[in-house]
Design an enzyme around this catalytic site. Structure first.
Site, PDB file in Angstrom:
ATOM      1  N   CYS A  64      -1.541   3.399  11.297  1.00 57.55           N
ATOM      2  CA  CYS A  64      -1.273   4.374  12.154  1.00 57.55           C
ATOM      3  C   CYS A  64      -2.704   4.661  13.017  1.00 57.55           C
ATOM      4  CB  CYS A  64      -1.155   5.594  11.201  1.00 57.55           C
ATOM      5  SG  CYS A  64      -2.189   5.927   9.917  1.00 57.55           S
ATOM      6  N   LYS A 111       7.764   5.301   2.532  1.00 60.72           N
ATOM      7  CA  LYS A 111       8.064   3.956   3.121  1.00 60.72           C
ATOM      8  C   LYS A 111       9.000   3.166   1.929  1.00 60.72           C
ATOM      9  CE  LYS A 111       4.945   3.508   6.799  1.00 60.72           C
ATOM     10  NZ  LYS A 111       3.980   4.724   6.621  1.00 60.72           N
ATOM     11  N   GLY A 156       4.411   6.941  -0.774  1.00 64.32           N
ATOM     12  CA  GLY A 156       5.929   6.380  -1.389  1.00 64.32           C
ATOM     13  C   GLY A 156       6.828   6.660  -0.344  1.00 64.32           C
ATOM     14  N   CYS A 179       0.868  -1.299   0.143  1.00 59.46           N
ATOM     15  CA  CYS A 179      -0.138  -0.130   0.104  1.00 59.46           C
ATOM     16  C   CYS A 179       0.798   1.379  -0.148  1.00 59.46           C
ATOM     17  CB  CYS A 179      -0.906  -0.070   1.464  1.00 59.46           C
ATOM     18  SG  CYS A 179      -1.766  -1.452   1.240  1.00 59.46           S
TER      19      CYS A 179
END
Length: 439
Positions: free
Chosen positions: A379, A265, A263, A259
């Site tokens: 999160c 990570k 961008g 996912c």
């Protein structure tokens, strides 16, 4: 809106129009991105950002205050004037702007909205608030929703999942988040970048337990920082910076970021090791953002649109050594950074998100190579999405084994999982679980 009034009033009028859109369901980030280019001065853009963030953060408190201050609510018939009145209270109470200047600029903003007939009402309303400051806040505090500026469903969820920490989570949600950066180790060294910041008069410091992290003393326009244009760093909260290390990356591995947008990570993965990365996202409209971010950092990946829960449409049949699932979630761990979450998220959303997370986990687990590692991240601070999701996954997959590789100092509410709560260690609320396929 034609800009003919004093600029301070124009910024507030623009903020009121934007906040009304946010309350109706639009993203704060998208609304700000659309509105900010209308302001040429960086200070005006900073004021706009502050008004929108604090307006969204405290909407549930000062919306209730306006019900006490107005005989005829403006909420439905004059949404932008209602939002401007609320921003007037925010300027006085939260931003602590000088009283005369805040009142005068807000009244002028009514005229900038081309609704001068409300100028007297706004002036009287703000001055009444100043006169009755001692009593009205106490009335608001009698209602937990108005006191905390959190929706009832979220208060109930926090009390259920984190009874001892709920008050601290709420306080952290209602505070501004610090600005974290991640140094691109392929293009810069942290010490050199800190020196460049110091020369530019930007106060910043390195962070322990994060070998590439920098925290700024004040939020700034990062595109104007030394090193931004040449890809020396990215914006990324400290909690999110643990994703790549938890993957235990090595050169030559085949890695899936399931996912991936926008961008951050993916970039960290590529900065960490020479791997073959597939950056996947379900929304094709978000792929250019991934490509732009990687290009600025001097990185490249195979970027594709695809539903992570339906790999038959994009998978080539070759297993992955590492899989990162930064799952769609309630975002209840980043309310301090995206306060409009409190206005947009609903209790009914959680079951849908939990189901989507489960489908992605079950679809991608078979794609992991034997002895490969999968990192599940959210999160969120909700047990349904985190500890309970992990427990259900382990019950469904006998070949999944938790890996004790969690960030230092984090809560360990379940085997193989770790939780940071909002504000802890100066970071966002984040959950990680690392799993290894045993055969």
């Amino acid at each position: 809106m034609n800009v003919s009034e004093p600029q301070a009033a124009n910024v507030r009028a623009l903020a009121a129009q934007a906040l009304a859109r946010i309350v109706r369901g639009e993203s704060l980030r998208a609304v700000f991105a659309a509105a900010a280019p209308r302001l040429a001065d960086a200070r005006d853009r900073a004021l706009l950002s502050s008004l929108l963030h604090e307006g969204a953060r405290w909407w549930l408190r000062y919306d209730a205050a306006l019900d006490r201050l107005l005989q005829r609510p403006l909420r439905e018939r004059e949404a932008d004037v209602h939002a401007l009145a609320l921003l007037g209270l925010v300027q006085l109470d939260v931003l602590r702007q000088p009283e005369y200047a805040a009142v005068a600029a807000t009244v002028e903003a009514v005229r900038a909205l081309r609704k001068p007939k409300f100028a007297g009402l706004i002036n009287a309303l703000l001055r009444r608030w100043l006169r009755e400051r001692a009593g009205l806040p106490a009335e608001l505090d009698a209602d937990p929703v108005a006191r905390s500026a959190h929706p009832r469903w979220l208060l109930d969820a926090l009390a259920r999942d984190w009874p001892d920490e709920a008050a601290a989570i709420i306080a952290a949600d209602n505070a501004q988040a610090p600005l974290w950066l991640r140094v691109n180790r392929r293009r810069a060294r942290r010490e050199e970048l800190l020196a460049r910041f110091a020369e530019a008069g930007v106060e910043a410091q390195a962070v322990a337990d994060h070998d590439q992290a920098i925290v700024l003393a004040q939020s700034v326009d990062v595109t104007r920082l030394p090193g931004y244009a040449e890809g020396a760093f990215s914006v990324q909260d400290g909690a999110a910076q643990f994703a790549a290390p938890l993957l235990d990356l090595a050169a030559g591995q085949r890695v899936l970021d399931a996912c991936a947008a926008p961008g951050g990570k993916s970039a960290h993965i590529l900065e960490s090791a020479d791997v073959r990365l597939l950056a996947l996202d379900g929304d094709a409209r978000r792929l250019p953002r991934i490509a732009e971010n990687l290009a600025r950092l001097g990185l490249a990946a195979d970027i594709r649109a695809g539903d992570a829960a339906a790999p038959a449409s994009w998978w080539d049949g070759k297993p992955f050594d590492r899989i990162l699932i930064d799952a769609p979630c309630s975002a209840t761990g980043i309310v301090r950074r995206q306060p409009d979450i409190k206005l947009h998220r609903r209790a009914a959303d959680i079951a849908r998100l939990v189901d989507e997370q489960s489908r992605i986990l079950d679809a991608l687990w078979p794609l992991l190579a034997p002895r490969g590692r999968l990192v599940y991240a959210t999160c969120s601070v909700l047990a349904d999405e985190n500890t309970q999701q992990l427990a259900r996954l382990l019950a469904r997959h006998a070949d999944a084994r938790p890996v004790d590789a969690v960030p230092p100092g984090w809560h360990r509410p379940s085997e193989g999982g770790a939780q940071n709560l909002p504000g802890e260690h100066g970071m966002d609320g984040f959950y990680y679980a690392a799993l290894e396929k045993v055969n």
